[in-house]
Design an enzyme around this catalytic site. Structure first.
Site, PDB file in Angstrom:
ATOM      1  N   GLY A  45       0.774  -1.241   0.000  1.00  0.00           N
ATOM      2  CA  GLY A  45       0.000   0.000   0.000  1.00  0.00           C
ATOM      3  C   GLY A  45       0.802   1.287   0.000  1.00  0.00           C
ATOM      4  N   GLU A 100       3.910   4.709   6.012  1.00  0.00           N
ATOM      5  CA  GLU A 100       2.686   3.899   5.952  1.00  0.00           C
ATOM      6  C   GLU A 100       1.650   4.570   5.068  1.00  0.00           C
ATOM      7  OE1 GLU A 100       1.298   1.239   6.400  1.00  0.00           O
ATOM      8  OE2 GLU A 100       1.675   0.269   8.313  1.00  0.00           O
ATOM      9  N   ASP A 101       0.818   3.757   4.453  1.00  0.00           N
ATOM     10  CA  ASP A 101      -0.298   4.304   3.689  1.00  0.00           C
ATOM     11  C   ASP A 101      -1.420   4.754   4.621  1.00  0.00           C
ATOM     12  OD1 ASP A 101      -0.800   1.690   4.464  1.00  0.00           O
ATOM     13  OD2 ASP A 101      -1.629   1.042   2.546  1.00  0.00           O
ATOM     14  N   ASP A 104      -5.093   2.189  10.777  1.00  0.00           N
ATOM     15  CA  ASP A 104      -6.509   1.932  11.044  1.00  0.00           C
ATOM     16  C   ASP A 104      -6.642   1.567  12.529  1.00  0.00           C
ATOM     17  OD1 ASP A 104      -9.208   1.313  10.571  1.00  0.00           O
ATOM     18  OD2 ASP A 104      -8.778  -0.672   9.787  1.00  0.00           O
ATOM     19  N   PHE A 153     -13.938   2.876   4.022  1.00  0.00           N
ATOM     20  CA  PHE A 153     -12.916   2.078   3.338  1.00  0.00           C
ATOM     21  C   PHE A 153     -12.448   2.838   2.110  1.00  0.00           C
ATOM     22  CE2 PHE A 153     -10.766  -1.216   1.092  1.00  0.00           C
ATOM     23  CZ  PHE A 153     -10.180  -1.937   2.112  1.00  0.00           C
ATOM     24  N   ARG A 166      -5.319   0.102  -6.849  1.00  0.00           N
ATOM     25  CA  ARG A 166      -4.073   0.722  -6.381  1.00  0.00           C
ATOM     26  C   ARG A 166      -3.574   1.814  -7.328  1.00  0.00           C
ATOM     27  NH1 ARG A 166      -2.009  -2.419  -2.182  1.00  0.00           N
ATOM     28  NH2 ARG A 166      -2.281  -4.666  -2.348  1.00  0.00           N
TER      29      ARG A 166
HETATM   30  P1  IMP Z   1      -4.294  -1.681  11.102  1.00  0.00           P
HETATM   31  O1  IMP Z   1      -3.329  -2.730  11.551  1.00  0.00           O
HETATM   32  O2  IMP Z   1      -5.702  -1.992  11.507  1.00  0.00           O
HETATM   33  O3  IMP Z   1      -3.900  -0.287  11.488  1.00  0.00           O
HETATM   34  O4  IMP Z   1      -4.368  -1.800   9.538  1.00  0.00           O
HETATM   35  C1  IMP Z   1      -3.478  -1.250   8.701  1.00  0.00           C
HETATM   36  C2  IMP Z   1      -3.596  -1.893   7.332  1.00  0.00           C
HETATM   37  O5  IMP Z   1      -4.949  -2.293   7.011  1.00  0.00           O
HETATM   38  C3  IMP Z   1      -3.228  -0.891   6.290  1.00  0.00           C
HETATM   39  O6  IMP Z   1      -1.840  -0.837   6.091  1.00  0.00           O
HETATM   40  C4  IMP Z   1      -3.991  -1.401   5.091  1.00  0.00           C
HETATM   41  O7  IMP Z   1      -3.260  -2.431   4.462  1.00  0.00           O
HETATM   42  C5  IMP Z   1      -5.256  -1.973   5.670  1.00  0.00           C
HETATM   43  N1  IMP Z   1      -6.363  -0.984   5.632  1.00  0.00           N
HETATM   44  C6  IMP Z   1      -6.970  -0.411   6.687  1.00  0.00           C
HETATM   45  N2  IMP Z   1      -7.932   0.438   6.290  1.00  0.00           N
HETATM   46  C7  IMP Z   1      -7.896   0.419   4.933  1.00  0.00           C
HETATM   47  C8  IMP Z   1      -8.659   1.104   3.931  1.00  0.00           C
HETATM   48  O8  IMP Z   1      -9.565   1.923   4.191  1.00  0.00           O
HETATM   49  N3  IMP Z   1      -8.337   0.825   2.645  1.00  0.00           N
HETATM   50  C9  IMP Z   1      -7.365  -0.061   2.295  1.00  0.00           C
HETATM   51  N4  IMP Z   1      -6.624  -0.719   3.204  1.00  0.00           N
HETATM   52  C10 IMP Z   1      -6.897  -0.489   4.511  1.00  0.00           C
HETATM   53 MG    MG Z   2      -0.146  -0.473   5.112  1.00  0.00          MG
END
Ligand code: IMP
Ligand code: MG
Length: 184
Positions: A45, A100-101, A104, A153, A166
């Protein structure tokens, strides 16, 4: 793209571009002159954000990549996270900036910070293009945030849904028709 998925532009390519330049300026001033930050991008990402960020940074940097697999357990509060691709360059005594992209729940970043801290970088900071703060289950510090967004999302600019979208130069909210399960 299946018919029931709809995309709504959240941030245009120009808005993203402007914010990335501002973030680069912010990052630039946060490191002393003569220090080359070591940028670590989280695949897949983060690849477009990294590419734009390094070109906007007005200083030499080195880069590396990790890839992560996360096996959710329904609640995601106890996801099992593993590195599917480790760093190629050691980070001991380097000034590491994680790119990081999106953050969440914070699980991924929190795990990554712990894993990197154990390798004794000189400094360790994070920049995330997007921050879904309301979804956080783990407290995690992020030094530089591009945009704080609602719990939607999003796809585009490197972010995917099932490996789609992407390539989009903008960020869009992905919705399903009301009869379908929500996108997550
Ligand atoms: P976390 O561990 O819950 O913070 O998730 C982080 C990862 O979940 C990100 O690096 C993304 O790969 C994926 N992710 C979380 N939200 C989104 C979204 O809205 N779109 C696409 N990928 C997401
Ligand atoms: Mg990511």
């Amino acid at each position: 793209m299946s018919a029931e998925l709809t995309l709504t532009v959240l941030l245009t390519a120009d808005q993203v571009h402007d914010r990335v330049r501002a973030l680069a300026a912010e990052i630039n001033t946060s490191y002393p002159t003569g220090l080359d930050p070591h940028l670590v991008s989280v695949l897949k990402g983060g690849f477009i954000f990294l590419a734009d960020l390094v070109r906007a940074l007005d200083r030499p940097v080195t880069i590396d990549f990790v890839a992560i697999a996360s096996y959710g357990s329904g609640t995601r509060s106890s996801s099992v996270i593993t590195l599917t691709k480790d760093l190629e360059i050691g980070i001991a005594d380097r000034d590491v900036l994680i790119v990081e992209d999106i953050v969440d729940t914070g699980q991924t970043l929190s795990w990554l910070l712990d894993s990197f801290r154990a390798r004794h970088p000189r400094s360790l900071r994070t920049v995330s293009l997007l921050d879904k703060r309301s979804r956080r289950t783990v407290e995690v510090g992020i030094e530089h945030v591009g945009f704080t967004i609602e719990d939607r999302f999003v796809v585009g600019y490197g972010l995917d849904y099932a490996e789609q979208f992407r390539h989009l130069p903008y960020l869009a909210v992905l919705d399903r028709a009301p009869t379908d399960k929500p996108v997550r």
